[in-house]
Each structure stands twice: as C-alpha cells, then as structure tokens.
Design an enzyme around this catalytic site. Structure first.
Site, mmCIF file in Angstrom:
data_model
loop_
_atom_site.group_PDB
_atom_site.id
_atom_site.type_symbol
_atom_site.label_atom_id
_atom_site.label_comp_id
_atom_site.label_asym_id
_atom_site.label_seq_id
_atom_site.Cartn_x
_atom_site.Cartn_y
_atom_site.Cartn_z
ATOM 1 N N LYS A 258 69.707 15.789 -19.824
ATOM 2 C CA LYS A 258 69.582 15.675 -18.372
ATOM 3 C C LYS A 258 70.909 15.522 -17.631
ATOM 4 O O LYS A 258 70.965 15.763 -16.434
ATOM 5 C CB LYS A 258 68.725 14.438 -18.034
ATOM 6 C CG LYS A 258 67.342 14.469 -18.644
ATOM 7 C CD LYS A 258 66.405 15.295 -17.791
ATOM 8 C CE LYS A 258 64.978 15.149 -18.299
ATOM 9 N NZ LYS A 258 64.016 15.713 -17.378
ATOM 10 N N TYR B 219 64.904 11.912 -27.059
ATOM 11 C CA TYR B 219 64.453 10.990 -26.004
ATOM 12 C C TYR B 219 63.784 9.704 -26.497
ATOM 13 O O TYR B 219 63.651 8.753 -25.711
ATOM 14 C CB TYR B 219 63.577 11.714 -24.988
ATOM 15 C CG TYR B 219 62.099 11.776 -25.287
ATOM 16 C CD1 TYR B 219 61.603 12.657 -26.239
ATOM 17 C CD2 TYR B 219 61.205 10.959 -24.613
ATOM 18 C CE1 TYR B 219 60.251 12.715 -26.507
ATOM 19 C CE2 TYR B 219 59.838 11.014 -24.881
ATOM 20 C CZ TYR B 219 59.371 11.893 -25.833
ATOM 21 O OH TYR B 219 58.036 11.943 -26.085
ATOM 22 N N HIS C 227 52.591 16.106 -13.070
ATOM 23 C CA HIS C 227 53.705 16.404 -13.976
ATOM 24 C C HIS C 227 53.669 15.496 -15.210
ATOM 25 O O HIS C 227 53.775 15.975 -16.337
ATOM 26 C CB HIS C 227 55.046 16.228 -13.248
ATOM 27 C CG HIS C 227 56.231 16.342 -14.159
ATOM 28 N ND1 HIS C 227 56.606 17.535 -14.743
ATOM 29 C CD2 HIS C 227 57.097 15.404 -14.624
ATOM 30 C CE1 HIS C 227 57.668 17.330 -15.514
ATOM 31 N NE2 HIS C 227 57.981 16.054 -15.469
ATOM 32 N N ASP D 95 66.473 8.475 -11.577
ATOM 33 C CA ASP D 95 65.436 9.499 -11.533
ATOM 34 C C ASP D 95 64.095 8.864 -11.879
ATOM 35 O O ASP D 95 63.969 8.186 -12.893
ATOM 36 C CB ASP D 95 65.760 10.616 -12.534
ATOM 37 C CG ASP D 95 64.912 11.864 -12.289
ATOM 38 O OD1 ASP D 95 64.382 12.022 -11.178
ATOM 39 O OD2 ASP D 95 64.793 12.680 -13.225
ATOM 40 N N GLU E 110 63.957 21.224 -12.694
ATOM 41 C CA GLU E 110 62.915 20.297 -12.266
ATOM 42 C C GLU E 110 62.928 20.264 -10.744
ATOM 43 O O GLU E 110 63.958 19.960 -10.127
ATOM 44 C CB GLU E 110 63.152 18.888 -12.833
ATOM 45 C CG GLU E 110 62.890 18.834 -14.337
ATOM 46 C CD GLU E 110 62.933 17.422 -14.916
ATOM 47 O OE1 GLU E 110 63.636 16.564 -14.344
ATOM 48 O OE2 GLU E 110 62.270 17.194 -15.942
ATOM 49 N N ARG F 67 53.091 14.601 -26.271
ATOM 50 C CA ARG F 67 52.470 13.509 -27.022
ATOM 51 C C ARG F 67 51.011 13.814 -27.356
ATOM 52 O O ARG F 67 50.727 14.658 -28.189
ATOM 53 C CB ARG F 67 52.619 12.200 -26.240
ATOM 54 C CG ARG F 67 54.030 11.622 -26.272
ATOM 55 C CD ARG F 67 54.117 10.276 -25.561
ATOM 56 N NE ARG F 67 53.678 10.377 -24.179
ATOM 57 C CZ ARG F 67 54.470 10.670 -23.145
ATOM 58 N NH1 ARG F 67 55.757 10.861 -23.340
ATOM 59 N NH2 ARG F 67 54.002 10.757 -21.923
ATOM 60 N N GLU G 116 62.497 18.655 -7.510
ATOM 61 C CA GLU G 116 62.432 17.261 -7.059
ATOM 62 C C GLU G 116 62.975 17.148 -5.634
ATOM 63 O O GLU G 116 63.658 18.041 -5.137
ATOM 64 C CB GLU G 116 63.277 16.358 -7.977
ATOM 65 C CG GLU G 116 62.909 16.486 -9.450
ATOM 66 C CD GLU G 116 63.467 15.383 -10.331
ATOM 67 O OE1 GLU G 116 63.880 14.331 -9.793
ATOM 68 O OE2 GLU G 116 63.487 15.572 -11.562
HETATM 69 MN MN MN Z 1 64.052 14.689 -13.414
#
Ligand code: MN
Length: 414
Positions: free
Chosen positions: A252, A243, A132, A125, A198, A141, A200
């Site tokens: 995920k 993460y 995004h 991915d 998401e 952040r 995609e």
């Molecule tokens: Mn993704």
C-alpha cells in the site's frame, strides 16, 4: 447565486463550490481557487485588497501548501470563501471591472500546473464500506463470515505513509515485492502481477488537538477542513502474503494519488444524506445526530495505451457504513492527537451492484472474471502504461459541486 463569469452547467467549479488548491506560478507556488474554466490566484486578489477586512498576511497565499491558510480557522477560511463568492457574483464589479487584475490573476485552468495542496503529516486509511469489506472478506478469508467480528462495532483503520501521496498527474512505477501463490512452498520476488486502484475519498484535518484530547462526533466537523478524491494504489499479490498479522505494509505504501482541489466541508453540506442503519447499535461515543453521509457521485475510468477510455465503475460516497465524524471520533477516542493537514481516507467505496465496485480486485472478483473494455481490450488488473482516472461530484436541484479528477499512469517497474 449567479456569476458574471461564464460557467458551463456541467462544471465542477460552480460559484457554489470555491475549492482551494496550490498552483505553480512563474513566481513560485501560490494559493488559488477555481471557478468555471479559471484558476484564480488568491495572492494577487489579497494583495489588491479585495479580501477586505480579513487582513491575511500575504505569505499565507505565497505558500507551497494550504496548511497556513487552513490554520487561520474556519471563521477566516469560510469568510474568504464567502467573500470570493461575493466577488464572483453577478452585479459585483470589484474584480469584473479591474481588467489588469483580472488578466493577471485569472488563468485558464487547462494551462495551469497544480501541486500537492497540503503538507500531509500523517495519513490514516479506514475500511468503512460494508460492500467492499464483505467482498474482500469473501475472497481473502471465509465467504460465510466475510466481516470480522469487530467490523460493525468500530471503524477499522490502519496508519499509512504520507511520503508517497502524490498529486494527480504524477506517474507511479509498478511496485516490486515478495509474493507467494498458495501452490508454492516459498515466496518469489518481482514486479506485482496484481496491481490495483482503490476508489476512495479523503478528508483533511483543519484544526489540531493536543495529545490526550478526543473529538466527539458532534464536534468532528469543526476539525475537518475539506475533502479530495483519493486513489489508494494497492498490490494485491504482495498484500495477500504480507498482511497477517499487522495489516497492509508494502502493498500500500508505494503510492497514493489525490485530486488537486480541496472542496470544503461547507460546500458539501447541501449534499448531506442519511447514512446506513447501524445494527448492532454502536457504543455511545460513536453515536451521532443528523444526516452525516454525503451524496457524492464517483466514477472510475481506465485508459489503456492502445485504446480510448472505458468507464469501469460508478459508485457513491453515500454507501459508506461509517461516517467521517465517527471515523474521527474513533481515531481520537484514545487521546491520539491530530494536526492540520493530516489526511484520512475512507477505504475503498463499493456499492451493492457489481458495476459499483471500487477496485479491480472486486470488479474481476479476484482475477476470475475478465473486464471487456472499449477497443477489444481485456483487463483483470492494471497493466503497465494504463491510466486510471477518478472523478467525483455532487449535484442537487441544479447545483453542482465537484472535485475535478485524479489521473495516474502506471509505468513499468523501475
Ligand atoms: Mn485503501
């Protein structure tokens, strides 16, 4: 190019498309194409001798996956696609006047169950939409430095998990896991409270390489068979806690959903368009020639159990900062080999407008805003028994090439 088959103007499966997929026939899985409102069984078309001089072994079309077909190579697979366009063309009578074959091999698309089209060995991915990555960077952040220093120098990606990629229509249970609020000292365990989709697209590898080989941006298209819509389900609360430092893991890998029809790269060529201006200049191995983005309209719909569907996002694949060709060149520049059926997803595709954001995380801006849907329904993230539908199509000069849709219902945690 016109067909003797009646094809509505808004059909994704025009004669210009000719995608490939696998459906569940009464005799087991069969390779097929779609045109208008029909699924066409290619095992039967081949057995009747209508694929002519290609002499493709019948097992290739009696398979649970497209991998053997794709492995024949683009000369053969594009040859089959061109031959099918010829068979479906106005004036061609070979299939049109063979009533027995037509009745046996052309099935109404709504009555057919589709299967996962490829055996996916490895799944990668990427994270290639600037809007995004900027939105997530601002939320997770530092708003002042939303993009990390590497982002404009390489297509950031991670290795995902292929075992949990499922076909449209397969329900997914809400994942459970560890989460920790900023205000808490220690994590707690339970069902995710911030389940998200998401938006995609993914490309499928059509030609393998050997360990040590690299694919250049100029040769990348030879190695890409086609594309599907990809919904990369994500649990934002699990993601936030887990993460750092190695990237996404259990947030995920509990499920990703794909559309059943693989649209070939060749069918998408007419919709190529200019990409983003890449500044700073990329390293030579990431430079490319020509127009390599693709104009594909993308749409996300949310259907709660109690109300009708609402469109919640409209985006476009052309917003990608990094192209597929750059992603594949980067993926293999170190000598990492690729195999037929490997799947490489784009990363969430957001556009510049708030209505073009490709995830609930962005649409609700981290849960700060409420989405108001049809029927008075409100959402910040995805709730149990919600259904998310993604659609994708290209259209230019009256020619439409589409992907159909990927539909997934979220069930309560198991
Ligand atoms: Mn993704």
């Amino acid at each position: 190019m016109k067909s003797w088959i009646e094809i509505p103007a808004n059909s994704d499966f025009s004669i210009h498309n000719i995608p490939f997929g696998v459906y569940k026939s009464a005799h087991g899985p069969r390779v097929a194409t779609a045109i208008g409102g029909y699924v066409v069984d290619l095992f039967q078309i081949n057995a009747a001798g209508l694929l002519g001089h290609f002499n493709i072994p019948s097992e290739v079309f009696k398979s649970a996956y497209l991998n053997d077909f794709i492995s024949l190579g683009k000369v053969m697979t594009n040859g089959v696609r061109n031959r099918l366009q010829e068979l479906f063309s106005e004036g061609n009578t070979e299939l049109k006047e063979n009533e027995a074959l037509r009745n046996a091999a052309m099935l109404p698309i709504n009555g057919v169950e589709m299967m996962l089209p490829v055996h996916i060995g490895d799944y990668t991915d990427f994270y290639s939409s600037e809007d995004h990555a900027t939105n997530v960077g601002k939320m997770f952040r530092d708003p002042a430095n939303a993009l990390l220093p590497n982002w404009k120098h390489l297509p950031v990606g991670y290795h995902g998990r292929s075992s949990s990629i499922v076909i449209s229509g397969t329900p997914i249970h809400r994942p459970k896991g560890q989460t920790k609020l900023d205000t808490e000292e220690v994590p707690t365990f339970g069902p995710s409270k911030r389940l998200d989709f998401e938006l995609e697209m993914a490309f499928i590898i059509g030609k393998e390489t050997q360990l040590g080989d690299s694919i250049t941006t100029a040769h990348a298209d030879d190695h890409i068979f086609g594309m599907v819509i990809f919904n990369d389900w994500s649990a934002r609360d699990i993601q936030k806690w887990e993460y750092v430092p190695l990237g996404p893991f259990l947030a995920k890998n509990f499920g990703s959903s794909i559309s059943p029809w693989v649209v070939t790269l060749e069918a998408l060529e007419p919709f190529r368009t200019k990409g983003a201006e890449q500044d700073p200049k990329v390293l030579p191995y990431l430079e490319y020639q020509g127009e390599k983005n693709i104009d594909i309209n993308l749409e996300v719909l949310l259907t709660p159990p109690s109300a009708e569907e609402s469109t919640i996002s409209r985006s476009n694949y052309k917003y990608m900062y990094w192209t597929m060709e750059q992603q594949l060149a980067h993926h293999t520049v170190n000598g990492c080999n690729v195999r037929v059926g490997d799947m490489m997803a784009s990363g969430t595709i957001s556009g510049p407008e708030e209505t073009s954001f490709g995830s609930m995380l962005e649409l609700s801006w981290g849960g700060k805003n409420t989405l108001h849907l049809n029927g008075g329904v409100e959402r910040k993230f995805i709730e149990d028994n919600d259904t998310v539908t993604m659609r994708a199509y290209s259209e230019k000069n009256g020619i439409r090439v589409g992907f159909g849709e990927v539909v997934t219902t979220i069930l309560p945690a198991k």
